[in-house]
Design a protein around this motif. Structure first.
Motif, PDB file in Angstrom:
ATOM      1  N   VAL A 106       2.547   8.841   7.357  1.00 43.57           N
ATOM      2  CA  VAL A 106       2.838  10.176   6.827  1.00 43.57           C
ATOM      3  C   VAL A 106       4.289  10.589   7.099  1.00 43.57           C
ATOM      4  O   VAL A 106       5.008  11.011   6.185  1.00 43.57           O
ATOM      5  CB  VAL A 106       1.884  11.224   7.449  1.00 43.57           C
ATOM      6  CG1 VAL A 106       2.221  12.623   6.948  1.00 43.57           C
ATOM      7  CG2 VAL A 106       0.443  10.888   7.121  1.00 43.57           C
ATOM      8  N   LEU A 107       4.718  10.439   8.348  1.00 44.46           N
ATOM      9  CA  LEU A 107       6.000  10.996   8.763  1.00 44.46           C
ATOM     10  C   LEU A 107       7.198  10.095   8.469  1.00 44.46           C
ATOM     11  O   LEU A 107       8.332  10.580   8.404  1.00 44.46           O
ATOM     12  CB  LEU A 107       5.959  11.300  10.271  1.00 44.46           C
ATOM     13  CG  LEU A 107       4.846  12.272  10.716  1.00 44.46           C
ATOM     14  CD1 LEU A 107       4.861  12.431  12.230  1.00 44.46           C
ATOM     15  CD2 LEU A 107       4.992  13.616  10.019  1.00 44.46           C
ATOM     16  N   ARG A 108       6.968   8.821   8.294  1.00 45.72           N
ATOM     17  CA  ARG A 108       8.081   7.906   8.034  1.00 45.72           C
ATOM     18  C   ARG A 108       8.033   7.294   6.636  1.00 45.72           C
ATOM     19  O   ARG A 108       9.074   7.042   6.028  1.00 45.72           O
ATOM     20  CB  ARG A 108       8.095   6.778   9.078  1.00 45.72           C
ATOM     21  CG  ARG A 108       8.435   7.248  10.486  1.00 45.72           C
ATOM     22  CD  ARG A 108       9.895   7.705  10.564  1.00 45.72           C
ATOM     23  NE  ARG A 108      10.243   8.127  11.921  1.00 45.72           N
ATOM     24  CZ  ARG A 108      10.176   9.369  12.362  1.00 45.72           C
ATOM     25  NH1 ARG A 108       9.738  10.335  11.552  1.00 45.72           N
ATOM     26  NH2 ARG A 108      10.541   9.688  13.593  1.00 45.72           N
ATOM     27  N   TYR A 109       6.839   7.051   6.107  1.00 49.97           N
ATOM     28  CA  TYR A 109       6.731   6.336   4.840  1.00 49.97           C
ATOM     29  C   TYR A 109       6.218   7.186   3.685  1.00 49.97           C
ATOM     30  O   TYR A 109       6.102   6.692   2.563  1.00 49.97           O
ATOM     31  CB  TYR A 109       5.830   5.106   5.021  1.00 49.97           C
ATOM     32  CG  TYR A 109       6.330   4.171   6.103  1.00 49.97           C
ATOM     33  CD1 TYR A 109       7.581   3.567   6.008  1.00 49.97           C
ATOM     34  CD2 TYR A 109       5.563   3.930   7.236  1.00 49.97           C
ATOM     35  CE1 TYR A 109       8.045   2.734   7.002  1.00 49.97           C
ATOM     36  CE2 TYR A 109       6.014   3.091   8.238  1.00 49.97           C
ATOM     37  CZ  TYR A 109       7.263   2.491   8.120  1.00 49.97           C
ATOM     38  OH  TYR A 109       7.729   1.665   9.114  1.00 49.97           O
ATOM     39  N   ASN A 110       5.927   8.461   3.964  1.00 46.16           N
ATOM     40  CA  ASN A 110       5.478   9.384   2.911  1.00 46.16           C
ATOM     41  C   ASN A 110       4.333   8.780   2.095  1.00 46.16           C
ATOM     42  O   ASN A 110       4.359   8.773   0.868  1.00 46.16           O
ATOM     43  CB  ASN A 110       6.645   9.758   1.986  1.00 46.16           C
ATOM     44  CG  ASN A 110       6.285  10.914   1.075  1.00 46.16           C
ATOM     45  OD1 ASN A 110       5.476  11.767   1.415  1.00 46.16           O
ATOM     46  ND2 ASN A 110       6.891  10.934  -0.111  1.00 46.16           N
TER      47      ASN A 110
ATOM     48  N   MET B 129       0.836  -1.204   0.000  1.00 51.75           N
ATOM     49  CA  MET B 129       0.000   0.000   0.000  1.00 51.75           C
ATOM     50  C   MET B 129       0.872   1.256   0.000  1.00 51.75           C
ATOM     51  O   MET B 129       0.598   2.231  -0.715  1.00 51.75           O
ATOM     52  CB  MET B 129      -0.918   0.010   1.235  1.00 51.75           C
ATOM     53  CG  MET B 129      -1.874  -1.159   1.334  1.00 51.75           C
ATOM     54  SD  MET B 129      -2.985  -0.940   2.771  1.00 51.75           S
ATOM     55  CE  MET B 129      -3.461  -2.641   3.098  1.00 51.75           C
ATOM     56  N   ILE B 130       1.915   1.229   0.798  1.00 53.21           N
ATOM     57  CA  ILE B 130       2.826   2.379   0.892  1.00 53.21           C
ATOM     58  C   ILE B 130       3.498   2.633  -0.453  1.00 53.21           C
ATOM     59  O   ILE B 130       3.656   3.780  -0.882  1.00 53.21           O
ATOM     60  CB  ILE B 130       3.877   2.125   1.990  1.00 53.21           C
ATOM     61  CG1 ILE B 130       3.204   2.158   3.374  1.00 53.21           C
ATOM     62  CG2 ILE B 130       5.008   3.136   1.909  1.00 53.21           C
ATOM     63  CD1 ILE B 130       4.085   1.671   4.503  1.00 53.21           C
TER      64      ILE B 130
ATOM     65  N   PHE C 176      -2.033   1.651  18.656  1.00 58.73           N
ATOM     66  CA  PHE C 176      -1.454   1.164  17.397  1.00 58.73           C
ATOM     67  C   PHE C 176      -1.994   1.991  16.228  1.00 58.73           C
ATOM     68  O   PHE C 176      -1.235   2.432  15.361  1.00 58.73           O
ATOM     69  CB  PHE C 176      -1.785  -0.311  17.190  1.00 58.73           C
ATOM     70  CG  PHE C 176      -1.563  -0.800  15.786  1.00 58.73           C
ATOM     71  CD1 PHE C 176      -0.292  -1.157  15.349  1.00 58.73           C
ATOM     72  CD2 PHE C 176      -2.622  -0.885  14.879  1.00 58.73           C
ATOM     73  CE1 PHE C 176      -0.080  -1.587  14.039  1.00 58.73           C
ATOM     74  CE2 PHE C 176      -2.420  -1.316  13.577  1.00 58.73           C
ATOM     75  CZ  PHE C 176      -1.143  -1.666  13.159  1.00 58.73           C
ATOM     76  N   HIS C 177      -3.310   2.185  16.206  1.00 60.44           N
ATOM     77  CA  HIS C 177      -3.910   2.980  15.126  1.00 60.44           C
ATOM     78  C   HIS C 177      -3.329   4.387  15.088  1.00 60.44           C
ATOM     79  O   HIS C 177      -2.941   4.879  14.024  1.00 60.44           O
ATOM     80  CB  HIS C 177      -5.429   3.071  15.320  1.00 60.44           C
ATOM     81  CG  HIS C 177      -6.026   4.273  14.668  1.00 60.44           C
ATOM     82  ND1 HIS C 177      -6.301   4.336  13.319  1.00 60.44           N
ATOM     83  CD2 HIS C 177      -6.362   5.501  15.182  1.00 60.44           C
ATOM     84  CE1 HIS C 177      -6.779   5.532  13.024  1.00 60.44           C
ATOM     85  NE2 HIS C 177      -6.825   6.250  14.129  1.00 60.44           N
ATOM     86  N   GLU C 178      -3.276   5.039  16.234  1.00 60.65           N
ATOM     87  CA  GLU C 178      -2.778   6.416  16.284  1.00 60.65           C
ATOM     88  C   GLU C 178      -1.339   6.495  15.809  1.00 60.65           C
ATOM     89  O   GLU C 178      -0.956   7.422  15.084  1.00 60.65           O
ATOM     90  CB  GLU C 178      -2.911   6.954  17.712  1.00 60.65           C
ATOM     91  CG  GLU C 178      -4.354   7.089  18.175  1.00 60.65           C
ATOM     92  CD  GLU C 178      -4.511   7.302  19.664  1.00 60.65           C
ATOM     93  OE1 GLU C 178      -5.645   7.552  20.118  1.00 60.65           O
ATOM     94  OE2 GLU C 178      -3.487   7.200  20.387  1.00 60.65           O
ATOM     95  N   GLY C 179      -0.541   5.505  16.208  1.00 58.29           N
ATOM     96  CA  GLY C 179       0.866   5.506  15.820  1.00 58.29           C
ATOM     97  C   GLY C 179       1.080   5.201  14.353  1.00 58.29           C
ATOM     98  O   GLY C 179       1.876   5.871  13.672  1.00 58.29           O
ATOM     99  N   ILE C 180       0.377   4.185  13.835  1.00 60.66           N
ATOM    100  CA  ILE C 180       0.584   3.811  12.432  1.00 60.66           C
ATOM    101  C   ILE C 180       0.092   4.912  11.505  1.00 60.66           C
ATOM    102  O   ILE C 180       0.662   5.135  10.429  1.00 60.66           O
ATOM    103  CB  ILE C 180      -0.104   2.459  12.104  1.00 60.66           C
ATOM    104  CG1 ILE C 180       0.485   1.843  10.824  1.00 60.66           C
ATOM    105  CG2 ILE C 180      -1.606   2.596  11.960  1.00 60.66           C
ATOM    106  CD1 ILE C 180       1.905   1.385  10.952  1.00 60.66           C
TER     107      ILE C 180
END
Length: 359
Positions: A260-264, A215-216, A251-255
């Motif tokens: 956005v911030l790590r995988y663009n 997906m990323i 988990f939801h909040e972190g992922i």
């Protein structure tokens, strides 16, 4: 959801829906307000009312202005929240190209989700059910079912590889599977505790590791976390369940932030579901004393909201019944108010006899 909920009209959700569609609907009230303020007929009417010196009419107009202001603020808040959750990026769900994975799709909420996703006219390419038990219903032709032990990381990895090879890379992952053992802390065995966290929490990590990379890569997809309103308020005989669902919410909040911030990948959506008591086999015998504020919900009521988020490719926080919008902030309440609410949870699980798929 329509104006009248499936659970009837004598509950808070029905009242809230009616208010939102009427006096708190700026689409209805704002044009009236603007007409009164900026048209000659409206100004004449206001002048006539003012000249009458009728205190009740003056109070009514003053309250109407407050209602309009609240309705507009509510609409603006909704717009900002929606935009923020979706990173101010639009995306499109293309049903005939989408592969949706639903864990725990053999019964309960998961089964209803599969049924709604495969209704005539939806036309999703493939719906994949991952569950330890076989399907307990006759599924549509575009449903594939795989047996998997969600408490076993190795089994998750092996089955996910089969799905990717035989079906393709999923574009939607619904982490729906959940278990509840219904035991007090001192009565729970090591297996009870580990199994609850494995299914309700850690399986989300392992499934994400399998399906999110694809997906990323294309910056398109959706991960839905079905947690629970129990993440906000713990209750006797549910402490392990509540804790695991609170962890799933985190988990939801972190992922959502990592996407956005790590995988663009700002177009990969993340939806959180924190539902109250749903009439499913898992929670047979559960008792809610507040049938007006917190009515027991039909699975379809919740599922339609989840499906709508999926089909519109939108990140959302689905919180039902709506009274939980107030309870979700409990940790910011004064301590005495928190304890008063938690003190009302003692009877919730007294007669609980939920279905146990995993022994």
């Amino acid at each position: 959801m329509g104006i009248i909920p499936r659970e009837g009209i004598f509950n808070m959700d029905c009242v809230v829906l009616l208010l939102k569609k009427s006096i708190f609907n700026p689409t209805l009230t704002l044009p009236i307000f603007l007409a009164l303020q900026y048209t000659s007929h409206g100004q004449n009417l206001l002048s006539t009312l003012a000249a009458s010196n009728n205190a009740d009419i003056i109070k009514l107009m003053s309250r109407f202005k407050v209602l309009v202001a609240l309705a507009v603020v509510g609409r603006v808040n909704h717009h900002l929240s929606k935009g923020s959750m979706n990173n101010w990026k639009k995306d499109v769900f293309t049903p005939n190209k989408e592969i949706v994975v639903v864990t725990g799709g053999s019964s309960g909420i998961g089964a209803e989700l599969v049924r709604q996703l495969t209704k005539p006219g939806v036309n999703i390419k493939k719906v994949v059910v991952l569950d330890v038990q076989p399907l307990l219903y006759t599924a549509a032709s575009n449903v594939a079912s795989y047996k998997v032990d969600l408490s076993n990381p190795a089994d998750i990895a092996a089955v996910c590889e089969r799905v990717k090879k035989e079906i393709g890379n999923p574009t939607v992952l619904v982490n729906n599977a959940g278990i509840c053992r219904g035991k007090n802390v001192l009565d729970a065995t090591q297996k009870d505790i580990e199994l609850t966290f494995a299914v309700n929490t850690t399986s989300h990590y392992y499934l994400a590791q399998q399906f999110l990379p694809a997906m990323i890569k294309v910056n398109h997809g959706h991960i839905v976390t079905v947690a629970s309103a129990g993440a906000y308020v713990a209750a006797p005989q549910m402490v392990d369940y509540n804790s695991s669902k609170a962890a799933a919410q985190t988990f939801h909040e972190g992922i959502a932030q990592e996407l956005v911030l790590r995988y663009n990948a700002p177009k990969v959506r993340a939806t959180l579901v924190t539902q109250g008591y749903i009439k499913t086999p898992l929670f047979q015998g559960f008792q809610s004393d507040s049938k007006f504020l917190l009515p027991a919900l039909e699975p379809e009521t919740l599922v339609i909201e989840i499906v709508d988020a999926i089909l519109k490719q939108e990140s959302r926080h689905i919180l039902l019944p709506r009274a939980y919008n107030f309870i979700s902030g409990i940790r910011g309440w004064p301590t005495w108010m928190q304890n008063r609410l938690r003190g009302k949870t003692g009877k919730l699980m007294t007669n609980w006899h939920g279905k146990q798929v995993l022994k």
